[in-house]
Design a protein around this motif. Structure first.
Motif, PDB file in Angstrom:
ATOM      1  N   LEU B  20       0.903  -1.128  -0.087  1.00  0.00           N
ATOM      2  CA  LEU B  20      -0.056  -0.066  -0.091  1.00  0.00           C
ATOM      3  C   LEU B  20       0.802   1.195  -0.086  1.00  0.00           C
ATOM      4  CD1 LEU B  20      -2.421  -1.081   2.778  1.00  0.00           C
ATOM      5  CD2 LEU B  20      -2.409  -1.729   0.119  1.00  0.00           C
ATOM      6  N   ARG B  21       0.672   2.001  -0.976  1.00  0.00           N
ATOM      7  CA  ARG B  21       1.731   3.053  -1.258  1.00  0.00           C
ATOM      8  C   ARG B  21       1.046   4.565  -1.284  1.00  0.00           C
ATOM      9  NH1 ARG B  21       6.096   1.592  -5.630  1.00  0.00           N
ATOM     10  NH2 ARG B  21       6.768   0.664  -3.847  1.00  0.00           N
ATOM     11  N   GLY B  22       1.788   5.341  -0.950  1.00  0.00           N
ATOM     12  CA  GLY B  22       1.075   6.782  -1.035  1.00  0.00           C
ATOM     13  C   GLY B  22       0.139   7.157   0.018  1.00  0.00           C
ATOM     14  N   ALA B  23      -0.050   6.403   0.942  1.00  0.00           N
ATOM     15  CA  ALA B  23      -1.077   6.806   1.999  1.00  0.00           C
ATOM     16  C   ALA B  23      -0.306   7.569   3.193  1.00  0.00           C
ATOM     17  CB  ALA B  23      -1.689   5.787   2.563  1.00  0.00           C
ATOM     18  N   LYS B  24      -1.023   8.124   4.008  1.00  0.00           N
ATOM     19  CA  LYS B  24      -0.722   8.622   5.247  1.00  0.00           C
ATOM     20  C   LYS B  24      -1.100   7.499   6.382  1.00  0.00           C
ATOM     21  CE  LYS B  24      -0.472  13.542   4.070  1.00  0.00           C
ATOM     22  NZ  LYS B  24       1.064  13.204   3.875  1.00  0.00           N
ATOM     23  N   ILE B  25       0.101   7.318   7.292  1.00  0.00           N
ATOM     24  CA  ILE B  25      -0.259   6.137   8.145  1.00  0.00           C
ATOM     25  C   ILE B  25      -0.513   6.789   9.698  1.00  0.00           C
ATOM     26  CG2 ILE B  25       1.028   4.327   9.359  1.00  0.00           C
ATOM     27  CD1 ILE B  25       2.553   3.712   7.077  1.00  0.00           C
ATOM     28  N   VAL B  26      -1.713   6.425  10.106  1.00  0.00           N
ATOM     29  CA  VAL B  26      -2.178   6.928  11.533  1.00  0.00           C
ATOM     30  C   VAL B  26      -1.341   6.240  12.404  1.00  0.00           C
ATOM     31  CG1 VAL B  26      -4.038   7.571  12.933  1.00  0.00           C
ATOM     32  CG2 VAL B  26      -4.246   7.935  10.434  1.00  0.00           C
ATOM     33  N   ASN B  27      -0.390   6.571  13.218  1.00  0.00           N
ATOM     34  CA  ASN B  27       0.084   5.840  13.995  1.00  0.00           C
ATOM     35  C   ASN B  27      -0.178   6.007  15.725  1.00  0.00           C
ATOM     36  OD1 ASN B  27       2.242   4.503  15.685  1.00  0.00           O
ATOM     37  ND2 ASN B  27       3.802   4.718  13.949  1.00  0.00           N
ATOM     38  N   VAL B  28      -1.086   4.969  15.875  1.00  0.00           N
ATOM     39  CA  VAL B  28      -1.389   5.135  17.269  1.00  0.00           C
ATOM     40  C   VAL B  28      -0.484   4.858  18.294  1.00  0.00           C
ATOM     41  CG1 VAL B  28      -3.784   4.866  16.653  1.00  0.00           C
ATOM     42  CG2 VAL B  28      -2.608   2.861  17.133  1.00  0.00           C
ATOM     43  N   LEU B  29       0.622   4.313  18.017  1.00  0.00           N
ATOM     44  CA  LEU B  29       1.921   4.126  19.171  1.00  0.00           C
ATOM     45  C   LEU B  29       2.655   5.218  19.436  1.00  0.00           C
ATOM     46  CD1 LEU B  29       2.850   0.517  17.538  1.00  0.00           C
ATOM     47  CD2 LEU B  29       1.204   1.025  19.155  1.00  0.00           C
ATOM     48  N   SER B  30       3.126   5.830  18.158  1.00  0.00           N
ATOM     49  CA  SER B  30       3.850   7.150  18.310  1.00  0.00           C
ATOM     50  C   SER B  30       3.046   8.211  18.383  1.00  0.00           C
ATOM     51  CB  SER B  30       4.802   7.141  17.260  1.00  0.00           C
ATOM     52  OG  SER B  30       4.351   7.084  15.840  1.00  0.00           O
ATOM     53  N   CYS B  31       1.872   8.082  18.011  1.00  0.00           N
ATOM     54  CA  CYS B  31       0.725   9.265  18.077  1.00  0.00           C
ATOM     55  C   CYS B  31       1.338  10.384  17.261  1.00  0.00           C
ATOM     56  CB  CYS B  31       0.646   9.830  19.362  1.00  0.00           C
ATOM     57  SG  CYS B  31      -0.255   8.624  20.654  1.00  0.00           S
TER      58      CYS B  31
END
Lengths: 575, 575
Positions: B20-31
């Motif tokens: 999966l490319r070109g998306a923004k990742i919502v990182n709930v670990l590093s917030c």
């Protein structure tokens, strides 16, 4: 205490066994400080609010914190037995320590791990064990044991075993080494701790994808941020050698605090006694500007949560009454420590529990050497021309080394130490199988004027390490360590200057902390008469055999060029 | 997919199955929100960074969130079968739902729970089960089953069972009732959910001390703050009836967010289809001002953490590739949903998996009534003088009732409904044991002009509930429900106006969501011709038998005065 009684006390239908009154409660769940009686029945907290008991302790404005938890510690590094370690850290507010018996496992294998488990019973601290994952740590040395996945599996079913300890062989994991993967697979339903200094990018992804859940080797904020982002819980470490708190504190925010913990990893008895353990980290974190409640959370709740210790980590009904009571949240001086409802330490001193003596267990001597003779230390060299030798360069407070080349002229068919060039001889004697295997070499940096020093602490296989200026003293030092079942000693002109017996695995003392500390002080003081350049020569000595950290090390099998990851000849000409 | 392959992909040594490319990742670990390819192999995420694959999906600025988790939901409230429920919520981004099969357990006991477990296989959502703790919910009604600790224990060993569902009998827990305590003890090593509306002070402590770990019944910030402080994890609820998000949002801070989750509890098919599930809660929370990353965290990670679902809850290497992809974090419109590496929904529509048809399981009919006769509905009253009767007063969108006293004059040896005073007759017919036990009474508030309506959904024992203006139509409605194996129907002058078959336990449809929704619309539309005062008469009807919430209710055993917690006579004079 049965559930019915606990509920009855909580509901106010029967009096508590003990009520702590007048304190401020540091609540790491709601992240606030509030008032309230803490009602205790049996080993647990029943309720918080207004409670009565025949035994009310007025804490008069002190702060009640959850009991502290060290998320990763090698007890052996304290040189204390488990019960004595527990007494020391308990007085500093620790109620649980998650230990990796990596050192004793390298010496005694599963017998050593089970000894640590057995000797941790009836201590004022819960000692949880993570099964050591990398025994032996390297194939360039002869360890006392070789643990593979088949050895790990039966240990995991023990109630006090939480998972697999730091997977130090991160190159092996990233490369997909079958032995590493078998250990990870065996532990897949348990917690798997990591150890991956500097790992980054796709290699880091591979390491995390393998199931490793944490890391305690971060030294920079950048490194911690990347590991946090990729899914590792971060154990921030402050030990005797490694000091990572200052560098990492900035990465911790209120929103990410649940992914961080505190640990000491390796901390010796003197530092534990003088500084403390997790209490020291909270103190320092607060001094550096961290919200005290977050600091306490990292020192208790987050570690409990990470390891699934549901009964620990918060001051809340139903949880164990394991509490650390401090003067205030800045000085964080530990005044009282309760563990499972019992007062176990007060003002820095342990409180003996009636009938609660720690178990005294015997462990067979671990020092199994072939009969030691002076000629074992001879570095044979014929001819009269100088020969080139690889020399290990040791530095104060460093576990890595530098290397150099020196020309030494043979005398009497051998190469000798040379005080004029600070060249001492170094020997590593295999001490597990009594094979007689001995590695010989030269080391510079001790500033040794004569005599010899020896240690059965020799990371990670803990063979016997001897540095000296003549073969007779080296032999005498080695023989003395056999007699005292392991430890440290210094010898000059055939006379033992001082020693520290470490009869438990050749790693740990059976003395109390104060006695051990005095023995170490005396050893250092007397050793200073023959070792001029290092303040802590035994620490340096113990890492000269650690063949996984560069550049040049000596094991029982010979000189290890760590960068090239191979054994090399002592003589440069023939390399 | 084996560990070796996953590590090889993560390390970049072999291509991923999907990138999966070109998306923004919502990182709930590093917030934080960051860039990166997400490399998937088999059912898991291998790595995040730069990766290659023969199958690259360009997500062009969309946001990849961890798959959403509903922390507490009764699937039966949707009236959908488990596979159909899964299709609906999957399209709204849900990848896991923790369910309490409380309704079907009250009808079918452990058979019902095992049916739910079996029918959840091969669905696009993980359906976890918490074992229903309160079956029957009350002793004033005849349920289809009686589950005690002995019934709960064998269920707990199922891989998909996580613990004990909401312990609704909180007065029993606080009082130390042995049956409650036995259930808690049986579940002590598992997660135990709570349900304790308004519980406070020492009673709350007693409840928490019993081992209960959460609550989803908070309606005020004050209540949530106290429960948080005392150690409960808080599930914030937005269902069809209960709307607690707005009130509770202020209690959630970045530092305490790890103690909160989102859940729907009870949400019907129409609301699920139109609003969504956890996606709706995130949308609303963000609209109310919550940091979107925190909102996503509450909708995924914190629930995964609470229930020990280590493979879910974050976009990180090694975790399952169960991902919810949205347009942006404000509208939070779900565009694609991946579950275990497979695309399972796109733009609101489920994507059928080849060979992945949900299991179709049969369940025997649950509607077991003694032969129904019109005289079963007769309320006998002799004499010619008016008699006082207790009347249940029903209100729109309320599950509690008011009560009143009415004087009714007997006619033909019986008491009858009276449209001029909005008095309908009410019957509750036992439908599990075919005992014929029938409770009779009067209800006001439906505005019924004639005919009858009937339901086999009748909380919590789900006996058959019938309200009507004459015995013939009431009888016809009841008989029709037997014929369709349970559900809803409306009858007028002997003719069935409309029905909704709910053949699974008399609670759930076997139709697809759109069909069921159309059936419900038609039912409501046609019922409006005889029921004038309530928009949702079947919802109201289904709660008239819920004998644990006041004030006056009717069960198969008769009228229940909930406040006095006892059965009373219908005729006031004899009370």
């Amino acid at each position: 205490m049965d559930l019915k009684t606990r509920i009855d006390v909580a509901a106010g239908r029967r009096p508590a066994d003990l009520v702590l009154r007048g304190a401020k409660i540091v609540n790491v769940l709601s992240c606030e400080v509030h008032d309230g009686d803490v009602a205790i029945v049996g080993d647990r907290i029943a309720g918080i609010g207004r409670y009565e008991s025949a035994q009310v302790v007025d804490l008069d404005g002190l702060y009640i914190c959850p009991g502290l938890i060290d998320a990763h510690v090698h007890v052996e590094s304290s040189m204390l037995s488990v019960p004595q370690f527990a007494r020391v850290v308990s007085a500093h507010g620790t109620v649980a320590a998650v230990t990796d018996p990596h050192e004793i496992a390298n010496v005694m294998g599963t017998e050593g791990i089970r000894y640590m488990l057995a000797s941790s019973k009836h201590c004022p601290v819960f000692i949880y064990v993570m099964v050591s994952s990398c025994v032996p740590a390297s194939h360039f040395e002869t360890a006392g044991a070789d643990l593979d996945a088949l050895d790990i599996t039966p240990l995991l079913s023990d109630k006090w075993v939480l998972g697999l300890a730091e997977m130090m062989n991160y190159p092996g994991v990233v490369a997909g080494d079958p032995q590493c993967l078998a250990k990870l697979a065996a532990s897949a339903d348990y917690v798997i701790d990591g150890h991956a200094p500097g790992l980054s990018g796709r290699d880091l992804c591979a390491y995390v994808a393998s199931g490793v859940a944490s890391d305690h080797e971060c030294t920079t904020a950048h490194e911690a941020a990347e590991k946090l982002r990729r899914g590792l819980s971060i154990m921030i470490r402050e030990g005797s050698q490694a000091h990572n708190l200052d560098a990492l504190l900035g990465v911790v925010t209120p929103a990410t605090a649940d992914r961080f913990m505190f640990c000491t990893d390796d901390k010796d008895v003197a530092d534990l006694m003088s500084e403390g353990q997790i209490d020291h980290m909270i103190r320092r974190a607060v001094a550096l500007g961290m919200d005290p409640i977050i600091a306490v959370k990292l020192g208790s709740y987050t570690a409990a949560r990470y390891f699934g210790l549901r009964d620990l980590g918060a001051v809340a009904p139903g949880r164990l009454a394991s509490l650390t009571i401090v003067d205030d949240l800045e000085q964080f001086r530990v005044r009282k420590v309760y563990h499972c409802g019992k007062l176990v330490a007060e003002d820095g001193l342990p409180i003996e529990q009636p009938g609660g003596e720690p178990r005294r267990l015997t462990l067979r001597s671990s020092v199994n050497v072939k009969w030691i003779e002076p000629d074992q230390f001879v570095i044979v060299a014929t001819g009269a021309d100088p020969v080139g030798v690889h020399v290990i360069e040791v530095k104060e407070d460093r576990i890595d080394t530098e290397r150099s080349l020196e020309m030494i002229t043979p005398a009497g068919g051998a190469l000798h130490a040379d005080p004029t060039r600070d060249l001492a001889k170094l020997a590593v004697i295999e001490r597990h199988q009594a094979s007689g295997t001995t590695g010989l070499g030269f080391v510079r940096g001790f500033g040794m004027t004569g005599g010899a020093i020896a240690s059965t602490v020799g990371h990670d296989s803990h063979n016997m390490v001897v540095a000296g200026m003549n073969d007779a003293d080296m032999c005498a030092a080695a023989v003395h360590l056999v007699k005292i079942r392991g430890g440290f000693c210094a010898v000059h002109d055939g006379r033992v200057l001082a020693d520290v017996p470490l009869p438990i695995g050749g790693l740990m003392s059976d003395a109390d902390p104060a006695t051990l500390s005095d023995q170490l002080d005396l050893l250092h003081q007397r050793t200073a008469s023959i070792v001029k350049a290092l303040r802590r020569p035994f620490m340096a000595l113990s890492f000269l055999s650690l063949s996984v950290i560069g550049k040049l090390k000596l094991t029982d099998q010979g000189l290890v060029d760590v960068d090239r990851f191979e054994l090399i000849d002592l003589l440069a000409g023939s390399a």
